[in-house]
Write a protein that holds these residues in place. Structure first.
Motif, PDB file in Angstrom:
ATOM      1  N   GLY A  66      -1.547 -11.452   7.649  1.00 32.68           N
ATOM      2  CA  GLY A  66      -1.289 -10.296   6.811  1.00 32.68           C
ATOM      3  C   GLY A  66      -2.541  -9.568   6.359  1.00 32.68           C
ATOM      4  N   TYR A  67      -3.605 -10.324   6.093  1.00 37.25           N
ATOM      5  CA  TYR A  67      -4.856  -9.681   5.659  1.00 37.25           C
ATOM      6  C   TYR A  67      -5.428  -8.787   6.753  1.00 37.25           C
ATOM      7  CZ  TYR A  67      -4.725 -12.932   1.734  1.00 37.25           C
ATOM      8  OH  TYR A  67      -4.349 -13.640   0.618  1.00 37.25           O
ATOM      9  N   GLU A  68      -5.446  -9.281   7.991  1.00 40.21           N
ATOM     10  CA  GLU A  68      -5.941  -8.474   9.113  1.00 40.21           C
ATOM     11  C   GLU A  68      -5.056  -7.246   9.329  1.00 40.21           C
ATOM     12  OE1 GLU A  68      -7.519 -11.147  12.582  1.00 40.21           O
ATOM     13  OE2 GLU A  68      -5.861 -12.188  11.578  1.00 40.21           O
ATOM     14  N   THR A  69      -3.749  -7.452   9.195  1.00 44.92           N
ATOM     15  CA  THR A  69      -2.792  -6.360   9.363  1.00 44.92           C
ATOM     16  C   THR A  69      -3.006  -5.293   8.300  1.00 44.92           C
ATOM     17  OG1 THR A  69      -1.225  -7.991  10.231  1.00 44.92           O
ATOM     18  CG2 THR A  69      -0.332  -5.838   9.624  1.00 44.92           C
ATOM     19  N   LEU A  70      -3.208  -5.730   7.050  1.00 45.02           N
ATOM     20  CA  LEU A  70      -3.469  -4.791   5.955  1.00 45.02           C
ATOM     21  C   LEU A  70      -4.724  -3.960   6.219  1.00 45.02           C
ATOM     22  CD1 LEU A  70      -2.596  -6.986   2.867  1.00 45.02           C
ATOM     23  CD2 LEU A  70      -1.577  -4.757   3.419  1.00 45.02           C
ATOM     24  N   LEU A  79      -0.749   5.508   8.851  1.00 43.76           N
ATOM     25  CA  LEU A  79      -0.078   4.331   8.291  1.00 43.76           C
ATOM     26  C   LEU A  79      -0.441   4.059   6.836  1.00 43.76           C
ATOM     27  CD1 LEU A  79      -0.580   1.835  11.274  1.00 43.76           C
ATOM     28  CD2 LEU A  79       1.354   3.377  10.859  1.00 43.76           C
ATOM     29  N   LYS A  80      -1.591   4.531   6.379  1.00 44.20           N
ATOM     30  CA  LYS A  80      -2.131   4.105   5.089  1.00 44.20           C
ATOM     31  C   LYS A  80      -1.301   4.507   3.876  1.00 44.20           C
ATOM     32  CE  LYS A  80      -5.426   7.904   4.609  1.00 44.20           C
ATOM     33  NZ  LYS A  80      -6.849   8.226   4.612  1.00 44.20           N
ATOM     34  N   VAL A  84       3.144  -1.179   1.116  1.00 42.87           N
ATOM     35  CA  VAL A  84       3.199  -2.540   1.659  1.00 42.87           C
ATOM     36  C   VAL A  84       3.308  -3.511   0.498  1.00 42.87           C
ATOM     37  CG1 VAL A  84       2.003  -4.310   2.996  1.00 42.87           C
ATOM     38  CG2 VAL A  84       1.739  -1.897   3.624  1.00 42.87           C
ATOM     39  N   ILE A  85       4.341  -4.347   0.555  1.00 37.25           N
ATOM     40  CA  ILE A  85       4.471  -5.442  -0.408  1.00 37.25           C
ATOM     41  C   ILE A  85       4.109  -6.722   0.327  1.00 37.25           C
ATOM     42  CG2 ILE A  85       6.004  -6.769  -1.910  1.00 37.25           C
ATOM     43  CD1 ILE A  85       7.640  -4.200  -2.320  1.00 37.25           C
ATOM     44  N   ALA A 102      -6.968  -6.352  -0.442  1.00 34.57           N
ATOM     45  CA  ALA A 102      -6.903  -6.162   1.008  1.00 34.57           C
ATOM     46  C   ALA A 102      -6.145  -4.895   1.403  1.00 34.57           C
ATOM     47  CB  ALA A 102      -6.247  -7.384   1.667  1.00 34.57           C
ATOM     48  N   GLY A 103      -5.406  -4.305   0.449  1.00 34.65           N
ATOM     49  CA  GLY A 103      -4.709  -3.060   0.751  1.00 34.65           C
ATOM     50  C   GLY A 103      -3.223  -3.045   0.458  1.00 34.65           C
TER      51      GLY A 103
END
Length: 126
Positions: A66-70, A79-80, A84-85, A102-103
């Protein structure tokens, strides 16, 4: 509940039982569901499909977590702005802030309290 009706949610989780339970609950609320089993698959789905209204992103997954995806979502213009939860099973002190840093827009731990999740989804979806 009207705010989430007919909204599109991307569930990103490698655990089939979690996806089934969460997806079934959200479909009963008349939400539309797309599923990815890891971050890499999620990014491909996000680039090739209609943009979801919200993403429920598991943090601990194989291939791409999830961190890399964020990170990718956060630096991709198209996408930004998708809320995202972050969802994690290992809720340790500081995990919520790590996800936000992380976003992620918000954070919830497993087992998911569905009423809290719906409240958070309603808050972030336009």
């Amino acid at each position: 509940m009207e705010k989430i009706k007919n909204k599109l949610v991307l569930i990103v989780d490698d655990e089939e039982r979690n996806v089934f339970a969460l997806g079934s609950y959200l479909e009963a609320l008349e939400m539309k569901i797309i599923v990815a089993t890891n971050g890499e698959e999620a990014i491909l789905i996000l680039k090739d499909n209609p943009k979801p209204d919200i993403i429920l992103l598991d943090i601990m997954m194989p291939v791409m977590d999830g961190y890399e995806t964020l990170e990718i979502i956060k630096r991709t213009d198209e996408l930004k702005n998708i809320p995202v939860i972050a969802v994690t099973a290992r809720a340790m002190k500081g995990d919520d802030q790590k996800c936000l840093d992380a976003g992620a827009w918000d954070y919830i731990s497993k087992p998911i309290n569905m009423s809290v999740l719906i409240e958070k989804m309603n808050h972030w979806m336009v």
